[in-house]
Design a protein around this motif. Structure first.
Motif, PDB file in Angstrom:
ATOM      1  N   UNK A  27       0.543  -1.159  -0.008  1.00  0.00           N
ATOM      2  CA  UNK A  27      -0.291   0.129   0.160  1.00  0.00           C
ATOM      3  C   UNK A  27       0.745   1.239   0.066  1.00  0.00           C
ATOM      4  N   UNK A  28       2.267   1.275   1.083  1.00  0.00           N
ATOM      5  CA  UNK A  28       3.229   2.457   1.323  1.00  0.00           C
ATOM      6  C   UNK A  28       3.145   2.768  -0.498  1.00  0.00           C
ATOM      7  N   UNK A  29       4.007   1.601  -0.822  1.00  0.00           N
ATOM      8  CA  UNK A  29       4.517   1.826  -2.604  1.00  0.00           C
ATOM      9  C   UNK A  29       3.715   1.832  -3.758  1.00  0.00           C
ATOM     10  N   UNK A  30       2.917   2.098  -3.693  1.00  0.00           N
ATOM     11  CA  UNK A  30       1.355   2.345  -4.498  1.00  0.00           C
ATOM     12  C   UNK A  30       1.287   3.504  -4.096  1.00  0.00           C
ATOM     13  N   UNK A  31       1.123   3.826  -2.955  1.00  0.00           N
ATOM     14  CA  UNK A  31       1.479   5.273  -3.244  1.00  0.00           C
ATOM     15  C   UNK A  31       2.775   6.236  -4.061  1.00  0.00           C
ATOM     16  N   UNK A  32       3.497   5.606  -2.891  1.00  0.00           N
ATOM     17  CA  UNK A  32       4.814   6.563  -3.637  1.00  0.00           C
ATOM     18  C   UNK A  32       4.980   6.136  -5.146  1.00  0.00           C
ATOM     19  N   UNK A  33       4.478   5.518  -5.703  1.00  0.00           N
ATOM     20  CA  UNK A  33       4.803   4.979  -7.103  1.00  0.00           C
ATOM     21  C   UNK A  33       3.678   5.592  -8.137  1.00  0.00           C
ATOM     22  N   UNK A  34       2.487   5.350  -7.308  1.00  0.00           N
ATOM     23  CA  UNK A  34       1.321   6.147  -8.480  1.00  0.00           C
ATOM     24  C   UNK A  34       1.205   7.742  -8.572  1.00  0.00           C
ATOM     25  N   UNK A  35       2.046   7.722  -7.295  1.00  0.00           N
ATOM     26  CA  UNK A  35       2.420   9.621  -7.222  1.00  0.00           C
ATOM     27  C   UNK A  35       3.310   9.996  -8.224  1.00  0.00           C
ATOM     28  N   UNK A  80      -1.407  12.231   2.035  1.00  0.00           N
ATOM     29  CA  UNK A  80      -1.626  10.795   2.764  1.00  0.00           C
ATOM     30  C   UNK A  80      -0.289  10.652   2.899  1.00  0.00           C
ATOM     31  N   UNK A  81       0.835  10.256   2.386  1.00  0.00           N
ATOM     32  CA  UNK A  81       2.096   9.960   3.248  1.00  0.00           C
ATOM     33  C   UNK A  81       2.380  10.205   5.331  1.00  0.00           C
ATOM     34  N   UNK A  82       2.057  11.319   4.934  1.00  0.00           N
ATOM     35  CA  UNK A  82       2.051  12.392   6.390  1.00  0.00           C
ATOM     36  C   UNK A  82       1.379  10.980   7.474  1.00  0.00           C
ATOM     37  N   UNK A  83       0.098  10.473   6.796  1.00  0.00           N
ATOM     38  CA  UNK A  83      -0.856   9.458   8.011  1.00  0.00           C
ATOM     39  C   UNK A  83      -0.309   8.014   8.024  1.00  0.00           C
ATOM     40  N   UNK A  84       0.782   7.833   7.427  1.00  0.00           N
ATOM     41  CA  UNK A  84       0.692   6.281   7.283  1.00  0.00           C
ATOM     42  C   UNK A  84       2.937   6.249   7.185  1.00  0.00           C
ATOM     43  N   UNK A  85       3.150   4.453   7.771  1.00  0.00           N
ATOM     44  CA  UNK A  85       4.605   4.409   6.939  1.00  0.00           C
ATOM     45  C   UNK A  85       4.162   2.861   7.165  1.00  0.00           C
ATOM     46  N   UNK A  86       5.659   2.447   6.301  1.00  0.00           N
ATOM     47  CA  UNK A  86       6.054   1.212   5.719  1.00  0.00           C
ATOM     48  C   UNK A  86       5.336   0.069   6.795  1.00  0.00           C
ATOM     49  N   UNK A  87       5.498  -1.114   6.820  1.00  0.00           N
ATOM     50  CA  UNK A  87       5.723  -2.077   7.484  1.00  0.00           C
ATOM     51  C   UNK A  87       7.013  -2.260   7.747  1.00  0.00           C
ATOM     52  N   UNK A  88       7.506  -2.246   6.624  1.00  0.00           N
ATOM     53  CA  UNK A  88       8.894  -2.572   6.659  1.00  0.00           C
ATOM     54  C   UNK A  88      10.081  -1.043   6.719  1.00  0.00           C
ATOM     55  N   UNK A  89      10.454  -0.892   7.262  1.00  0.00           N
ATOM     56  CA  UNK A  89      11.781   0.445   7.084  1.00  0.00           C
ATOM     57  C   UNK A  89      11.072   1.115   8.313  1.00  0.00           C
ATOM     58  N   UNK A 152      15.822  -1.340   3.679  1.00  0.00           N
ATOM     59  CA  UNK A 152      15.187  -3.159   4.122  1.00  0.00           C
ATOM     60  C   UNK A 152      14.435  -3.940   2.753  1.00  0.00           C
ATOM     61  N   UNK A 153      14.626  -5.164   2.589  1.00  0.00           N
ATOM     62  CA  UNK A 153      14.674  -5.783   1.280  1.00  0.00           C
ATOM     63  C   UNK A 153      13.228  -6.438   1.039  1.00  0.00           C
ATOM     64  N   UNK A 154      12.901  -6.646   2.521  1.00  0.00           N
ATOM     65  CA  UNK A 154      10.801  -6.404   1.974  1.00  0.00           C
ATOM     66  C   UNK A 154      10.872  -5.381   1.040  1.00  0.00           C
ATOM     67  N   UNK A 155      11.317  -3.909   1.647  1.00  0.00           N
ATOM     68  CA  UNK A 155      10.262  -2.739   1.247  1.00  0.00           C
ATOM     69  C   UNK A 155      11.288  -2.676   0.203  1.00  0.00           C
ATOM     70  N   UNK A 156      11.932  -3.004  -0.827  1.00  0.00           N
ATOM     71  CA  UNK A 156      12.580  -3.431  -2.482  1.00  0.00           C
ATOM     72  C   UNK A 156      11.411  -4.257  -2.758  1.00  0.00           C
ATOM     73  N   UNK A 157      11.127  -5.362  -2.309  1.00  0.00           N
ATOM     74  CA  UNK A 157      11.169  -6.112  -3.109  1.00  0.00           C
ATOM     75  C   UNK A 157       9.413  -5.566  -3.040  1.00  0.00           C
ATOM     76  N   UNK A 158       9.150  -4.734  -2.320  1.00  0.00           N
ATOM     77  CA  UNK A 158       7.404  -4.807  -2.907  1.00  0.00           C
ATOM     78  C   UNK A 158       7.943  -3.332  -3.817  1.00  0.00           C
ATOM     79  N   UNK A 159       8.345  -2.755  -4.128  1.00  0.00           N
ATOM     80  CA  UNK A 159       8.810  -1.820  -5.223  1.00  0.00           C
ATOM     81  C   UNK A 159       9.084  -2.004  -6.110  1.00  0.00           C
ATOM     82  N   UNK A 160       9.738  -3.462  -6.099  1.00  0.00           N
ATOM     83  CA  UNK A 160      10.182  -4.186  -7.375  1.00  0.00           C
ATOM     84  C   UNK A 160       8.721  -4.768  -8.446  1.00  0.00           C
ATOM     85  N   UNK A 161       7.943  -4.983  -7.320  1.00  0.00           N
ATOM     86  CA  UNK A 161       6.751  -6.130  -7.028  1.00  0.00           C
ATOM     87  C   UNK A 161       5.835  -5.436  -8.230  1.00  0.00           C
ATOM     88  N   UNK A 162       5.333  -4.103  -7.904  1.00  0.00           N
ATOM     89  CA  UNK A 162       4.303  -2.610  -7.731  1.00  0.00           C
ATOM     90  C   UNK A 162       4.896  -2.309  -9.434  1.00  0.00           C
TER      91      UNK A 162
END
Length: 174
Positions: A27-35, A80-89, A152-162
């Motif tokens: 969800x975090x990555x989706x907001x970053x990348x779609x924006x 939006x991003x000010x209100x959330x943070x990713x599970x990893x990182x 964080x490799x899990x977060x990097x993986x989320x960027x890779x998967x989006x």
């Protein structure tokens, strides 16, 4: 051990204040990348559709509106991003991206405002157009690279998967 590295693509774009909540990496990555990616792609398409021609005022209004739409997209993402943070990182990653979006949106808004104030009938308007267009190429260089600070490799993986992230950042390894 294979380490994945994020490398931002050119043309890409808040401190976590108050209470924020943890969300999935996806969800975090989706907001970053779609924006960044979607907003940038929409801006380029809108700018390409702006008619050139003999009416500088019409060009200024249409190009300025396209840029303002992108600035608004980044400002919305920043909120939006000010209100959330990713599970990893966690909050440290949120702080990195919050600062990046704040700087990017601020410089973009300054560019929009400067271009809107230019005199389309003045002799220097062509220079104003050139500065406006060049600003979009230099913003990335001046606001820095948030992706290089992610380890964080899990977060990097989320960027890779989006899929949208492919237009924002290159991911090597993993």
């Amino acid at each position: 051990m294979l380490v994945t590295v994020l490398v931002p693509l050119a043309g890409s774009v808040a401190g976590a204040a108050g209470k924020s909540k943890e969300v999935s990496d996806a969800k975090y990555v989706k907001i970053v990348c779609s924006s960044l990616g979607g907003g940038s792609e929409a801006f380029r398409a809108d700018l390409d559709a702006v008619p050139g021609g003999a009416d500088p005022a019409a060009y200024q209004a249409a190009a300025g509106a396209a840029a303002q739409k992108f600035a608004d997209t980044l400002a919305t993402a920043q909120t939006k991003l000010k209100k959330i943070f990713p599970a990893d990182g966690g909050k440290s990653v949120a702080k990195i991206f919050n600062s990046y979006f704040s700087a990017y949106a601020g410089q973009l808004q300054q560019t929009v405002d400067t271009f809107a104030a230019a005199d389309p009938n003045g002799v220097a308007f062509q220079a104003d157009v050139a500065k406006f267009e060049a600003a979009f190429l230099t913003i990335d260089a001046t606001v820095g690279d948030p992706f290089s600070k992610i380890d964080d490799q899990d977060l990097i993986g989320a960027f890779k998967d989006n899929k949208t992230c492919k237009s924002v950042v290159n991911i090597y390894g993993g």
